[in-house]
Design an enzyme around this catalytic site. Structure first.
Site, PDB file in Angstrom:
ATOM      1  N   HIS A  94       0.834  -1.206   0.000  1.00 29.34           N
ATOM      2  CA  HIS A  94       0.000   0.000   0.000  1.00 29.34           C
ATOM      3  C   HIS A  94       0.867   1.253   0.000  1.00 29.34           C
ATOM      4  O   HIS A  94       1.702   1.448   0.887  1.00 29.34           O
ATOM      5  CB  HIS A  94      -0.919   0.004   1.226  1.00 29.34           C
ATOM      6  CG  HIS A  94      -1.934   1.097   1.209  1.00 29.34           C
ATOM      7  ND1 HIS A  94      -3.177   0.956   0.615  1.00 29.34           N
ATOM      8  CD2 HIS A  94      -1.894   2.363   1.687  1.00 29.34           C
ATOM      9  CE1 HIS A  94      -3.864   2.077   0.747  1.00 29.34           C
ATOM     10  NE2 HIS A  94      -3.096   2.953   1.392  1.00 29.34           N
ATOM     11  N   ASP A 170       3.959   6.406 -13.220  1.00 28.16           N
ATOM     12  CA  ASP A 170       4.126   5.609 -12.004  1.00 28.16           C
ATOM     13  C   ASP A 170       5.613   5.407 -11.758  1.00 28.16           C
ATOM     14  O   ASP A 170       6.272   4.651 -12.482  1.00 28.16           O
ATOM     15  CB  ASP A 170       3.418   4.263 -12.154  1.00 28.16           C
ATOM     16  CG  ASP A 170       3.278   3.512 -10.839  1.00 28.16           C
ATOM     17  OD1 ASP A 170       4.077   3.783  -9.924  1.00 28.16           O
ATOM     18  OD2 ASP A 170       2.384   2.663 -10.728  1.00 28.16           O
ATOM     19  N   ARG A 172       6.956   4.351  -8.794  1.00 28.24           N
ATOM     20  CA  ARG A 172       7.153   3.566  -7.572  1.00 28.24           C
ATOM     21  C   ARG A 172       8.090   2.376  -7.786  1.00 28.24           C
ATOM     22  O   ARG A 172       8.131   1.789  -8.858  1.00 28.24           O
ATOM     23  CB  ARG A 172       5.807   3.070  -7.047  1.00 28.24           C
ATOM     24  CG  ARG A 172       4.917   4.175  -6.513  1.00 28.24           C
ATOM     25  CD  ARG A 172       3.528   3.678  -6.166  1.00 28.24           C
ATOM     26  NE  ARG A 172       2.772   3.305  -7.360  1.00 28.24           N
ATOM     27  CZ  ARG A 172       1.499   2.909  -7.327  1.00 28.24           C
ATOM     28  NH1 ARG A 172       0.861   2.828  -6.162  1.00 28.24           N
ATOM     29  NH2 ARG A 172       0.866   2.605  -8.442  1.00 28.24           N
ATOM     30  N   THR A 193      -4.528  -6.656  -4.721  1.00 27.26           N
ATOM     31  CA  THR A 193      -4.238  -5.541  -5.616  1.00 27.26           C
ATOM     32  C   THR A 193      -5.116  -5.604  -6.852  1.00 27.26           C
ATOM     33  O   THR A 193      -5.621  -6.667  -7.226  1.00 27.26           O
ATOM     34  CB  THR A 193      -2.757  -5.547  -6.054  1.00 27.26           C
ATOM     35  OG1 THR A 193      -2.460  -4.332  -6.757  1.00 27.26           O
ATOM     36  CG2 THR A 193      -2.448  -6.717  -6.965  1.00 27.26           C
TER      37      THR A 193
END
Length: 245
Positions: A94, A170, A172, A193
């Site tokens: 998360h 994105d 990450r 997810t």
């Protein structure tokens, strides 16, 4: 420094190698958590990525006490049940979201996903929720996320806003979280997810992912476009997609 403090902390710190330095993982610490009308007790771990390796606990404490860690983000993992040894365990990676997780913003579904995945893990009986620092706004940070929100108020979707500000859609990275996961459990996991990129990251790291558990909900007039963009632009699997797809 008190030797009693050192002896208490000594057996609660793990040192994990990372390609970016050294991960110091502290825990477990019992953390009673309110879930709806009830409560559950998780084992809380926190980790910090450092460039320097310090194997002596007293050195670690001295070094970290000289740094203002309050100005730095650190990641956490909440572990429930016999996570290490149980045959079936659910996990969630998360991303930290100040607006959704803390303020309860309805512009995203992050707060809902955080609390719902914790409830799902408790209902399952064993699992872990990884709460990942430096992932705010898909990795662009809180201040940049605020600027992206201004663009969204003028018609940009979440992907367009990030790209317009010069960021990747994105950014990450799950490398350190995966290393911590491997330190806590070697058996297969099921991943909570809707994002296939998270699934790909775990599988590319050699983890045995036995299943994918979808997590959709809390749709409203405030986040309809945000949720649709996840599916249409970011490749998230729709609620009707097969969990094993």
């Amino acid at each position: 420094m008190q030797t009693e403090a050192v002896s208490i902390v000594d057996h609660k710190i793990q040192v994990i190698e990372s390609d970016k330095g050294i991960i110091y993982l502290v825990g477990p610490i019992q953390l009673p958590v309110k879930l709806g009308d009830g409560e559950a007790i998780f084992d809380w771990y926190c980790w910090l990525l450092c460039k320097e390796r310090l194997d002596d606990v007293e050195q670690i404490i001295k070094k970290l006490s000289a740094i203002n860690l309050a100005e730095m983000q650190q990641s956490s993992v909440l572990v429930y049940g016999d996570f290490e040894l149980v045959d079936e365990a659910w996990i969630r990676m998360h991303s930290i979201c100040h607006t959704g997780d803390i303020f309860g913003s309805k512009r995203c579904d992050c707060g809902y996903q955080l609390h719902e995945s914790m409830r799902m893990i408790v209902d399952k009986g064993a699992g872990a929720l990884f709460y990942l620092a430096n992932h705010e706004g898909r990795g662009i940070g809180l201040f940049s996320k605020a600027m992206a929100y201004l663009l969204q108020e003028q018609g940009f979707d979440t992907v367009e806003a990030n790209v317009e500000l010069g960021f990747a859609d994105d950014a990450r990275n799950y490398g350190d979280a995966i290393r911590v996961l491997k330190a806590l459990r070697s058996k297969p996991v099921a991943l909570i997810t809707n994002n296939p990129k998270k699934l790909d990251a775990l599988q590319a790291a050699g983890l045995d992912v036995a299943d994918r558990i979808p997590l959709w909900g809390d749709r409203s007039e405030y986040n309809e476009r945000y949720l649709d963009t996840k599916i249409n632009r970011s490749g998230h699997l729709a609620a009707s997609a097969c969990p094993n797809e």
